[in-house]
Design a protein around this motif. Structure first.
Motif, PDB file in Angstrom:
ATOM      1  N   LEU A 103       0.871  -1.177   0.000  1.00 26.90           N
ATOM      2  CA  LEU A 103       0.000   0.000   0.000  1.00 26.90           C
ATOM      3  C   LEU A 103       0.905   1.223   0.000  1.00 26.90           C
ATOM      4  CD1 LEU A 103      -2.942   1.014   0.202  1.00 26.90           C
ATOM      5  CD2 LEU A 103      -2.674   0.972   2.688  1.00 26.90           C
ATOM      6  N   PHE A 104       0.886   1.980  -1.097  1.00 25.07           N
ATOM      7  CA  PHE A 104       1.853   3.065  -1.247  1.00 25.07           C
ATOM      8  C   PHE A 104       1.142   4.411  -1.322  1.00 25.07           C
ATOM      9  CE2 PHE A 104       5.127   5.653  -3.241  1.00 25.07           C
ATOM     10  CZ  PHE A 104       6.257   5.237  -2.556  1.00 25.07           C
ATOM     11  N   HIS A 105       1.502   5.281  -0.392  1.00 25.84           N
ATOM     12  CA  HIS A 105       0.949   6.630  -0.322  1.00 25.84           C
ATOM     13  C   HIS A 105       1.863   7.563  -1.096  1.00 25.84           C
ATOM     14  CE1 HIS A 105       0.464  10.405   2.386  1.00 25.84           C
ATOM     15  NE2 HIS A 105      -0.304  10.485   1.322  1.00 25.84           N
ATOM     16  N   TYR A 106       1.340   8.288  -2.065  1.00 27.55           N
ATOM     17  CA  TYR A 106       2.203   9.094  -2.919  1.00 27.55           C
ATOM     18  C   TYR A 106       1.635  10.503  -3.122  1.00 27.55           C
ATOM     19  CZ  TYR A 106      -1.199   8.239  -6.663  1.00 27.55           C
ATOM     20  OH  TYR A 106      -2.345   8.184  -7.412  1.00 27.55           O
ATOM     21  N   ASP A 107       2.511  11.417  -3.521  1.00 31.20           N
ATOM     22  CA  ASP A 107       2.083  12.778  -3.829  1.00 31.20           C
ATOM     23  C   ASP A 107       2.427  13.176  -5.257  1.00 31.20           C
ATOM     24  OD1 ASP A 107       4.787  12.807  -3.422  1.00 31.20           O
ATOM     25  OD2 ASP A 107       4.819  14.752  -2.409  1.00 31.20           O
ATOM     26  N   LYS A 108       3.185  12.322  -5.974  1.00 28.60           N
ATOM     27  CA  LYS A 108       3.569  12.618  -7.349  1.00 28.60           C
ATOM     28  C   LYS A 108       3.260  11.407  -8.225  1.00 28.60           C
ATOM     29  CE  LYS A 108       7.406  15.556  -5.817  1.00 28.60           C
ATOM     30  NZ  LYS A 108       8.881  15.739  -5.787  1.00 28.60           N
ATOM     31  N   ASP A 109       2.610  11.653  -9.364  1.00 30.76           N
ATOM     32  CA  ASP A 109       2.255  10.557 -10.269  1.00 30.76           C
ATOM     33  C   ASP A 109       3.490   9.846 -10.820  1.00 30.76           C
ATOM     34  OD1 ASP A 109      -0.457  10.899  -9.954  1.00 30.76           O
ATOM     35  OD2 ASP A 109      -0.658  12.247 -11.668  1.00 30.76           O
ATOM     36  N   GLU A 110       4.568  10.589 -11.035  1.00 27.89           N
ATOM     37  CA  GLU A 110       5.788   9.979 -11.549  1.00 27.89           C
ATOM     38  C   GLU A 110       6.358   8.976 -10.548  1.00 27.89           C
ATOM     39  OE1 GLU A 110       8.975   8.736 -13.684  1.00 27.89           O
ATOM     40  OE2 GLU A 110       7.167   9.791 -14.370  1.00 27.89           O
ATOM     41  N   LEU A 111       6.295   9.333  -9.263  1.00 24.03           N
ATOM     42  CA  LEU A 111       6.765   8.415  -8.226  1.00 24.03           C
ATOM     43  C   LEU A 111       5.907   7.161  -8.207  1.00 24.03           C
ATOM     44  CD1 LEU A 111       8.626   7.852  -5.805  1.00 24.03           C
ATOM     45  CD2 LEU A 111       6.949   9.005  -4.364  1.00 24.03           C
ATOM     46  N   LYS A 112       4.598   7.330  -8.339  1.00 26.39           N
ATOM     47  CA  LYS A 112       3.698   6.171  -8.380  1.00 26.39           C
ATOM     48  C   LYS A 112       4.063   5.254  -9.541  1.00 26.39           C
ATOM     49  CE  LYS A 112      -0.088   6.463 -10.546  1.00 26.39           C
ATOM     50  NZ  LYS A 112      -1.422   6.858 -11.054  1.00 26.39           N
ATOM     51  N   ARG A 113       4.294   5.823 -10.715  1.00 32.47           N
ATOM     52  CA  ARG A 113       4.636   5.012 -11.890  1.00 32.47           C
ATOM     53  C   ARG A 113       5.945   4.256 -11.684  1.00 32.47           C
ATOM     54  NH1 ARG A 113       2.187   9.495 -14.617  1.00 32.47           N
ATOM     55  NH2 ARG A 113       4.176  10.621 -14.718  1.00 32.47           N
ATOM     56  N   ARG A 114       6.908   4.907 -11.060  1.00 31.46           N
ATOM     57  CA  ARG A 114       8.190   4.254 -10.806  1.00 31.46           C
ATOM     58  C   ARG A 114       8.025   3.081  -9.838  1.00 31.46           C
ATOM     59  NH1 ARG A 114      12.977   6.840 -11.383  1.00 31.46           N
ATOM     60  NH2 ARG A 114      13.804   4.762 -10.915  1.00 31.46           N
ATOM     61  N   VAL A 115       7.239   3.283  -8.801  1.00 33.69           N
ATOM     62  CA  VAL A 115       7.016   2.226  -7.806  1.00 33.69           C
ATOM     63  C   VAL A 115       6.293   1.051  -8.443  1.00 33.69           C
ATOM     64  CG1 VAL A 115       5.789   1.629  -5.676  1.00 33.69           C
ATOM     65  CG2 VAL A 115       7.080   3.762  -5.818  1.00 33.69           C
ATOM     66  N   ILE A 116       5.290   1.323  -9.258  1.00 35.19           N
ATOM     67  CA  ILE A 116       4.572   0.250  -9.950  1.00 35.19           C
ATOM     68  C   ILE A 116       5.518  -0.524 -10.865  1.00 35.19           C
ATOM     69  CG2 ILE A 116       2.809  -0.245 -11.688  1.00 35.19           C
ATOM     70  CD1 ILE A 116       1.151   2.041 -10.484  1.00 35.19           C
ATOM     71  N   SER A 117       6.358   0.197 -11.580  1.00 31.74           N
ATOM     72  CA  SER A 117       7.312  -0.440 -12.488  1.00 31.74           C
ATOM     73  C   SER A 117       8.293  -1.339 -11.736  1.00 31.74           C
ATOM     74  CB  SER A 117       8.070   0.635 -13.270  1.00 31.74           C
ATOM     75  OG  SER A 117       9.057   0.060 -14.087  1.00 31.74           O
ATOM     76  N   LEU A 118       8.837  -0.839 -10.626  1.00 29.09           N
ATOM     77  CA  LEU A 118       9.771  -1.633  -9.831  1.00 29.09           C
ATOM     78  C   LEU A 118       9.093  -2.872  -9.257  1.00 29.09           C
ATOM     79  CD1 LEU A 118      11.681   1.152  -7.821  1.00 29.09           C
ATOM     80  CD2 LEU A 118      12.597  -0.262  -9.672  1.00 29.09           C
ATOM     81  N   THR A 119       7.865  -2.701  -8.786  1.00 29.05           N
ATOM     82  CA  THR A 119       7.137  -3.820  -8.184  1.00 29.05           C
ATOM     83  C   THR A 119       6.828  -4.898  -9.227  1.00 29.05           C
ATOM     84  OG1 THR A 119       6.121  -2.238  -6.652  1.00 29.05           O
ATOM     85  CG2 THR A 119       5.186  -4.440  -6.720  1.00 29.05           C
ATOM     86  N   LYS A 120       6.421  -4.465 -10.404  1.00 29.03           N
ATOM     87  CA  LYS A 120       6.125  -5.434 -11.469  1.00 29.03           C
ATOM     88  C   LYS A 120       7.373  -6.208 -11.859  1.00 29.03           C
ATOM     89  CE  LYS A 120       3.818  -5.882 -15.916  1.00 29.03           C
ATOM     90  NZ  LYS A 120       3.101  -5.170 -17.004  1.00 29.03           N
ATOM     91  N   GLU A 121       8.498  -5.514 -11.932  1.00 31.00           N
ATOM     92  CA  GLU A 121       9.750  -6.174 -12.300  1.00 31.00           C
ATOM     93  C   GLU A 121      10.192  -7.176 -11.231  1.00 31.00           C
ATOM     94  OE1 GLU A 121      14.371  -4.961 -13.393  1.00 31.00           O
ATOM     95  OE2 GLU A 121      12.776  -3.457 -13.468  1.00 31.00           O
ATOM     96  N   ALA A 122       9.969  -6.839  -9.953  1.00 31.93           N
ATOM     97  CA  ALA A 122      10.401  -7.710  -8.857  1.00 31.93           C
ATOM     98  C   ALA A 122       9.418  -8.845  -8.594  1.00 31.93           C
ATOM     99  CB  ALA A 122      10.591  -6.887  -7.583  1.00 31.93           C
ATOM    100  N   TRP A 123       8.111  -8.540  -8.644  1.00 29.17           N
ATOM    101  CA  TRP A 123       7.086  -9.513  -8.274  1.00 29.17           C
ATOM    102  C   TRP A 123       6.474 -10.228  -9.481  1.00 29.17           C
ATOM    103  CZ3 TRP A 123       3.798  -6.622  -3.992  1.00 29.17           C
ATOM    104  CH2 TRP A 123       4.611  -6.427  -2.855  1.00 29.17           C
ATOM    105  N   ASN A 124       6.753  -9.723 -10.669  1.00 28.11           N
ATOM    106  CA  ASN A 124       6.278 -10.313 -11.921  1.00 28.11           C
ATOM    107  C   ASN A 124       4.796 -10.012 -12.161  1.00 28.11           C
ATOM    108  OD1 ASN A 124       6.289 -11.682 -14.327  1.00 28.11           O
ATOM    109  ND2 ASN A 124       6.374 -13.726 -13.429  1.00 28.11           N
ATOM    110  N   ILE A 125       3.894 -10.836 -11.666  1.00 25.11           N
ATOM    111  CA  ILE A 125       2.460 -10.635 -11.913  1.00 25.11           C
ATOM    112  C   ILE A 125       1.856  -9.845 -10.753  1.00 25.11           C
ATOM    113  CG2 ILE A 125       0.242 -11.775 -12.251  1.00 25.11           C
ATOM    114  CD1 ILE A 125       1.793 -14.185 -13.356  1.00 25.11           C
ATOM    115  N   ILE A 126       1.292  -8.692 -11.072  1.00 30.08           N
ATOM    116  CA  ILE A 126       0.703  -7.846 -10.021  1.00 30.08           C
ATOM    117  C   ILE A 126      -0.664  -7.332 -10.455  1.00 30.08           C
ATOM    118  CG2 ILE A 126       2.943  -7.101  -9.121  1.00 30.08           C
ATOM    119  CD1 ILE A 126       2.517  -4.439 -10.614  1.00 30.08           C
ATOM    120  N   LYS A 127      -1.448  -6.938  -9.462  1.00 26.34           N
ATOM    121  CA  LYS A 127      -2.715  -6.241  -9.690  1.00 26.34           C
ATOM    122  C   LYS A 127      -2.608  -4.871  -9.022  1.00 26.34           C
ATOM    123  CE  LYS A 127      -5.490 -10.467  -9.923  1.00 26.34           C
ATOM    124  NZ  LYS A 127      -6.627 -11.229  -9.321  1.00 26.34           N
ATOM    125  N   ILE A 128      -3.318  -3.897  -9.574  1.00 19.51           N
ATOM    126  CA  ILE A 128      -3.182  -2.520  -9.099  1.00 19.51           C
ATOM    127  C   ILE A 128      -4.557  -1.905  -8.876  1.00 19.51           C
ATOM    128  CG2 ILE A 128      -2.295  -0.217  -9.654  1.00 19.51           C
ATOM    129  CD1 ILE A 128      -0.332  -1.675 -11.600  1.00 19.51           C
TER     130      ILE A 128
END
Length: 357
Positions: free
Chosen positions: A308-333
């Motif tokens: 559960l990620f609390h963010y204030d910038k859309d770019e930061l959110k996109r980066r976190v999603i990208s890192l999580t997908k790369e590490a965890w492979n299959i994700i839901k958002i």
């Protein structure tokens, strides 16, 4: 919750997700223990981690079963056994990092000791000594240290008239302040803690829940544990830096010895290991994301994971999603906005992204 912390978590959302979880939940960025407490209330077991000993103290009194009557008796004994202490300052309590730079949230004072009048300082030190010298169970003694910490803000020059808890996450003395007498502040907190322990069912340590003071990057994650966490990410709330206000006092006591009785390990206040954006510590967003990525990779083999990620910038959110997908492979958002959430500072946004696998 009995003791508040600077973090803020969407309790309703956490409880909704937790109602579908069955197993042992681990939160490696535990804070005040909100997620682990929700897991316990939903019939699960919990594992709490935080690198911050003060956060651990907050979580302990919020979660663990404490004998209310014993706590009240020992709290009264503390007040009956106060002796005069001729202390004026706390050791090495300057609001600076080892590199010479000031705390990111340092404002108009340089030392923790400066937040207290000489009279209140001596009274607080006397209370701390009386807690040290009291004979009781480790659990009750930790709760007494908790009540002591809860009285510190009230007894400090940070206290504004008609103000409650530490509302502004910075080290500052307002122009108009009105500190409470230290003995009265502690006595009031003892009564409040007693009322909480009587009303709320606590949970058994080592049976229902484990509470660790651990670095999330060095912990070995069992693949069968259920990961549910809400990591810190920006510079608005500096958890360990602000916790130093309490740690400067706790390290003058036998707190570390009592904690060792409970968790079986020596503890330390390792502010430099905290995963958070802080320019004065040399941690920018790029370095923060690198540390977060290391955490995501360490947890990739766990079968069930919620971030559960609390963010204030859309770019930061996109980066976190990208890192999580790369590490965890299959994700839901899922993207979530909590409109009724309390604000913390000017950057206190209300947007969250829930990433699960």
């Amino acid at each position: 919750m009995l003791m508040r912390y600077w973090g803020r978590k969407p309790l309703k959302l956490i409880d909704e997700i937790m109602s579908d979880i069955d197993g042992t939940v681990i939160d490696p960025f535990g804070g005040a223990g909100t997620i682990v407490l929700s897991a316990l209330k939903h019939g699960n077991k919990g594992v709490y981690l935080d690198i911050n000993p003060y956060a651990w103290l907050v979580a302990f009194v919020n979660i663990v079963e404490i004998n209310a009557e014993e706590f009240m008796r020992r709290g009264e004994e503390v007040l009956e056994n106060l002796t005069e202490v001729r202390k004026r300052t706390l050791r090495n309590d300057y609001l600076y990092y080892p590199n010479g730079k000031p705390f990111w949230k340092e404002r108009n004072v340089e030392r923790v000791s400066q937040f207290f009048s000489p009279n209140n300082f001596r009274k607080l030190y006397s209370i701390l000594r009386a807690i040290d010298n009291g004979k009781t169970s480790p659990e009750v003694k930790i709760a007494l240290y908790g009540a002591f910490c809860s009285s510190l803000f009230k007894a400090s020059k940070m206290k504004r008239e008609n103000a409650g808890s530490w509302g502004v996450p910075s080290y500052w003395i307002p122009e108009r302040h009105k500190e409470v007498d230290a003995v009265e502040a502690f006595s009031s907190e003892v009564k409040r803690f007693y009322s909480y322990f009587r009303r709320n069912r606590g949970y058994k340590l080592h049976e229902d829940v484990e509470l660790f003071i651990k670095n999330s990057l060095s912990f070995r994650y069992d693949k069968d544990l259920i990961l549910f966490t809400d990591p810190p990410f920006f510079d608005e709330v500096q958890y360990m830096e602000l916790s130093f206000f309490y740690w400067a006092w706790l390290r003058e006591s036998k707190f570390k010895e009592v904690v060792k009785e409970i968790i079986g390990e020596n503890i330390a206040f390792r502010m430099h290991d905290e995963i958070i954006v802080n320019p004065n510590k040399g941690i920018n967003y790029a370095k923060y994301l690198k540390l977060l990525d290391k955490f995501l990779i360490k947890t990739r083999k766990m079968k069930v994971k919620y971030l559960l990620f609390h963010y204030d910038k859309d770019e930061l959110k996109r980066r976190v999603i990208s890192l999580t997908k790369e590490a965890w492979n299959i994700i839901k958002i899922e993207e979530i906005e909590i409109n009724n959430q309390r604000n913390i500072g000017p950057k206190g946004g209300k947007k969250y992204v829930l990433i699960y696998s």
